[in-house]
Design a protein around this motif. Structure first.
Motif, PDB file in Angstrom:
ATOM      1  N   ALA A 112       0.617  -1.277  -0.323  1.00  0.00           N
ATOM      2  CA  ALA A 112      -0.151   0.313  -0.016  1.00  0.00           C
ATOM      3  C   ALA A 112       0.792   1.243   0.139  1.00  0.00           C
ATOM      4  CB  ALA A 112      -0.583   0.013   1.522  1.00  0.00           C
ATOM      5  N   LEU A 113       0.612   2.641  -0.835  1.00  0.00           N
ATOM      6  CA  LEU A 113       1.444   3.337  -1.149  1.00  0.00           C
ATOM      7  C   LEU A 113       0.788   4.039   0.173  1.00  0.00           C
ATOM      8  CD1 LEU A 113       2.673   5.249  -3.201  1.00  0.00           C
ATOM      9  CD2 LEU A 113       0.672   6.015  -3.489  1.00  0.00           C
ATOM     10  N   MET A 114       2.074   4.842   1.172  1.00  0.00           N
ATOM     11  CA  MET A 114       2.388   5.102   2.130  1.00  0.00           C
ATOM     12  C   MET A 114       1.860   6.984   1.614  1.00  0.00           C
ATOM     13  SD  MET A 114       3.171   3.539   4.836  1.00  0.00           S
ATOM     14  CE  MET A 114       4.065   4.948   5.788  1.00  0.00           C
ATOM     15  N   PRO A 115       1.304   7.425   2.013  1.00  0.00           N
ATOM     16  CA  PRO A 115       1.460   9.602   2.152  1.00  0.00           C
ATOM     17  C   PRO A 115       1.957   9.923   1.616  1.00  0.00           C
ATOM     18  CG  PRO A 115       0.170   8.457   4.111  1.00  0.00           C
ATOM     19  CD  PRO A 115       1.284   7.567   3.773  1.00  0.00           C
ATOM     20  N   ILE A 116       3.323   9.781   2.127  1.00  0.00           N
ATOM     21  CA  ILE A 116       4.571  10.379   2.235  1.00  0.00           C
ATOM     22  C   ILE A 116       5.190   9.949   0.807  1.00  0.00           C
ATOM     23  CG2 ILE A 116       4.887  10.987   4.374  1.00  0.00           C
ATOM     24  CD1 ILE A 116       7.328   8.714   4.448  1.00  0.00           C
ATOM     25  N   ASP A 117       4.540   9.038   0.377  1.00  0.00           N
ATOM     26  CA  ASP A 117       5.202   8.433  -1.480  1.00  0.00           C
ATOM     27  C   ASP A 117       3.985   9.244  -2.463  1.00  0.00           C
ATOM     28  OD1 ASP A 117       7.025   7.345   0.158  1.00  0.00           O
ATOM     29  OD2 ASP A 117       6.147   4.931   0.197  1.00  0.00           O
ATOM     30  N   GLY A 118       4.799   8.854  -3.297  1.00  0.00           N
ATOM     31  CA  GLY A 118       3.709   9.400  -4.387  1.00  0.00           C
ATOM     32  C   GLY A 118       4.354   8.477  -5.942  1.00  0.00           C
ATOM     33  N   ALA A 119       3.353   8.493  -7.041  1.00  0.00           N
ATOM     34  CA  ALA A 119       3.862   7.301  -8.320  1.00  0.00           C
ATOM     35  C   ALA A 119       5.375   7.735  -8.909  1.00  0.00           C
ATOM     36  CB  ALA A 119       2.875   8.134  -8.806  1.00  0.00           C
ATOM     37  N   PHE A 120       5.876   9.391  -8.254  1.00  0.00           N
ATOM     38  CA  PHE A 120       6.827   9.433  -9.334  1.00  0.00           C
ATOM     39  C   PHE A 120       8.386   9.028  -7.989  1.00  0.00           C
ATOM     40  CE2 PHE A 120      11.320  12.483  -9.556  1.00  0.00           C
ATOM     41  CZ  PHE A 120      11.622  12.411 -10.599  1.00  0.00           C
ATOM     42  N   LEU A 121       7.971   8.377  -7.193  1.00  0.00           N
ATOM     43  CA  LEU A 121       9.193   8.028  -6.196  1.00  0.00           C
ATOM     44  C   LEU A 121       8.980   6.118  -5.887  1.00  0.00           C
ATOM     45  CD1 LEU A 121      11.183   7.883  -3.843  1.00  0.00           C
ATOM     46  CD2 LEU A 121       9.249   7.832  -2.231  1.00  0.00           C
ATOM     47  N   ILE A 122       7.960   6.021  -6.289  1.00  0.00           N
ATOM     48  CA  ILE A 122       7.725   4.824  -7.050  1.00  0.00           C
ATOM     49  C   ILE A 122       8.386   3.952  -8.173  1.00  0.00           C
ATOM     50  CG2 ILE A 122       5.868   2.752  -7.292  1.00  0.00           C
ATOM     51  CD1 ILE A 122       6.349   3.715  -4.148  1.00  0.00           C
ATOM     52  N   PRO A 182      10.898  16.893   4.256  1.00  0.00           N
ATOM     53  CA  PRO A 182      10.907  16.842   2.447  1.00  0.00           C
ATOM     54  C   PRO A 182       9.660  16.451   2.506  1.00  0.00           C
ATOM     55  CG  PRO A 182      12.194  15.334   2.699  1.00  0.00           C
ATOM     56  CD  PRO A 182      11.682  15.955   4.113  1.00  0.00           C
ATOM     57  N   GLY A 183       9.194  17.660   1.852  1.00  0.00           N
ATOM     58  CA  GLY A 183       7.252  16.913   0.521  1.00  0.00           C
ATOM     59  C   GLY A 183       7.419  16.593   0.239  1.00  0.00           C
ATOM     60  N   GLU A 184       6.737  15.516  -0.788  1.00  0.00           N
ATOM     61  CA  GLU A 184       6.515  14.207  -1.346  1.00  0.00           C
ATOM     62  C   GLU A 184       7.470  14.756  -3.360  1.00  0.00           C
ATOM     63  OE1 GLU A 184       3.213  12.834  -5.122  1.00  0.00           O
ATOM     64  OE2 GLU A 184       2.736  12.881  -2.708  1.00  0.00           O
ATOM     65  N   LEU A 185       7.526  15.405  -3.627  1.00  0.00           N
ATOM     66  CA  LEU A 185       8.603  15.699  -4.319  1.00  0.00           C
ATOM     67  C   LEU A 185       9.484  16.008  -4.423  1.00  0.00           C
ATOM     68  CD1 LEU A 185       8.881  15.455  -7.410  1.00  0.00           C
ATOM     69  CD2 LEU A 185       8.202  18.313  -7.697  1.00  0.00           C
ATOM     70  N   THR A 186      10.122  16.669  -3.126  1.00  0.00           N
ATOM     71  CA  THR A 186      11.400  16.251  -2.497  1.00  0.00           C
ATOM     72  C   THR A 186      12.214  15.250  -2.369  1.00  0.00           C
ATOM     73  OG1 THR A 186      10.722  18.552  -1.801  1.00  0.00           O
ATOM     74  CG2 THR A 186      12.673  18.018  -1.015  1.00  0.00           C
ATOM     75  N   ARG A 187      11.106  14.964  -1.275  1.00  0.00           N
ATOM     76  CA  ARG A 187      11.561  13.420  -0.955  1.00  0.00           C
ATOM     77  C   ARG A 187      11.978  12.518  -2.495  1.00  0.00           C
ATOM     78  NH1 ARG A 187       8.859   8.221   0.734  1.00  0.00           N
ATOM     79  NH2 ARG A 187      10.463   7.692   2.354  1.00  0.00           N
ATOM     80  N   ALA A 188      10.949  12.396  -3.448  1.00  0.00           N
ATOM     81  CA  ALA A 188      11.941  11.775  -4.356  1.00  0.00           C
ATOM     82  C   ALA A 188      12.776  11.507  -5.026  1.00  0.00           C
ATOM     83  CB  ALA A 188      10.145  11.411  -5.492  1.00  0.00           C
ATOM     84  N   TRP A 189      13.376  13.010  -5.105  1.00  0.00           N
ATOM     85  CA  TRP A 189      14.460  14.036  -5.578  1.00  0.00           C
ATOM     86  C   TRP A 189      15.661  13.358  -4.953  1.00  0.00           C
ATOM     87  CZ3 TRP A 189      15.448  13.963  -9.983  1.00  0.00           C
ATOM     88  CH2 TRP A 189      14.396  14.493 -11.304  1.00  0.00           C
ATOM     89  N   LEU A 190      15.954  13.207  -3.703  1.00  0.00           N
ATOM     90  CA  LEU A 190      16.605  13.063  -2.503  1.00  0.00           C
ATOM     91  C   LEU A 190      17.214  11.839  -2.326  1.00  0.00           C
ATOM     92  CD1 LEU A 190      15.421  15.227   0.494  1.00  0.00           C
ATOM     93  CD2 LEU A 190      17.565  15.660  -0.926  1.00  0.00           C
ATOM     94  N   HIS A 191      16.242  10.544  -2.499  1.00  0.00           N
ATOM     95  CA  HIS A 191      16.115   9.269  -2.763  1.00  0.00           C
ATOM     96  C   HIS A 191      16.583   9.580  -4.449  1.00  0.00           C
ATOM     97  CE1 HIS A 191      13.376   8.394  -0.071  1.00  0.00           C
ATOM     98  NE2 HIS A 191      13.668   7.195   0.241  1.00  0.00           N
ATOM     99  N   ALA A 192      16.932   9.690  -5.290  1.00  0.00           N
ATOM    100  CA  ALA A 192      17.330   9.583  -6.617  1.00  0.00           C
ATOM    101  C   ALA A 192      18.587  10.792  -6.395  1.00  0.00           C
ATOM    102  CB  ALA A 192      16.488  11.242  -8.197  1.00  0.00           C
ATOM    103  N   ALA A 193      19.134  11.115  -5.124  1.00  0.00           N
ATOM    104  CA  ALA A 193      19.847  11.943  -5.420  1.00  0.00           C
ATOM    105  C   ALA A 193      21.045  11.230  -5.357  1.00  0.00           C
ATOM    106  CB  ALA A 193      20.068  13.166  -5.206  1.00  0.00           C
TER     107      ALA A 193
END
Length: 224
Positions: A112-122, A182-193
């Motif tokens: 199940a998708l967590m609220p802090i996750d999003g489609a980009f991070l997945i 971080p918000g959803e998008l920022t968190r995704a970019w921090l993972h990508a980094a």
């Protein structure tokens, strides 16, 4: 001083650093394993793991083995003195790495998708998980063809992705210290980094030859 000479003089520097990098996710995984082996209270953070613990336990065990054992493959002198070590460790690392990647992809796609996750991070988790598995398969294929150089390059790339969680802790830490979570998008970019930093370092290592491969023994022609 050349990169290879530096590595020979500081044989334990790289594996020690890699083990330290993996320490936070390994310890967090151990805590999660202990939690799931008991009768944990169900919370929004662990409900998906309690309901279906097998994928996350497979991921924790295989990723921990892959990151910790793989660190010792960056010791060319040690491998040269004990050529059998590299082959035996590789037989453990290949399935461990592939299982870590595939179980991570399964969790990204099926939990199940967590609220802090999003489609980009997945999408990032699926992409880098698939890339990690692909690198390991290409590295295995290369060594079966006795192409040591390509084997080394692909395995270093796969390991770099596998160490992403440790670097992601470091990319998130300054943000958490100086700013709000971080918000959803920022968190995704921090993972990508985290993944991209590791891959950049991997490409530098590949090009500068700082982890020399153990070459297979030459084939001697028989006497006529």
């Amino acid at each position: 001083m050349s990169t290879n000479r530096f590595l020979r003089r500081h044989e334990w520097a790289i594996p020690t650093g890699l083990i330290l990098l993996a320490l936070v996710p390994v310890v967090a995984g151990a805590v999660r394993t202990v939690e799931l082996s008991g009768d944990p209270a169900v919370t929004p953070a662990n409900a998906r793991f309690v309901a279906d613990p097998v994928p996350v336990l497979v991921h924790i065990v295989t990723a921990s083995v892959y990151c910790l054992l793989g660190a010792f493959q960056f010791m060319p002198n040690f491998r040269r003195r004990r050529p059998g070590w590299h082959r035996v460790a590789g037989r453990l690392l290949v399935p461990a790495g592939i299982l870590a990647a595939l179980s991570g992809m399964w969790m990204a796609a099926c939990y199940a998708l967590m609220p802090i996750d999003g489609a980009f991070l997945i999408g990032l988790r699926l992409f880098f998980g698939g890339t990690m598995a692909g690198c390991i398969v290409l590295g295995l294929r290369a060594i079966l063809r006795r192409d040591v150089s390509r084997h080394r390059a692909w395995m270093i790339r796969g390991y770099a992705i596998g160490q992403g969680a440790g670097t992601q802790f470091l990319t998130h830490l300054p943000w958490l210290v100086v700013a709000e979570p971080p918000g959803e998008l920022t968190r995704a970019w921090l993972h990508a980094a985290g993944w991209l930093i590791n891959l950049a370092v991997a490409e530098w290592i590949i090009r500068h030859g700082s982890a020399e491969p153990t070459r297979p023994p030459p084939v001697r022609a028989g006497r006529g």
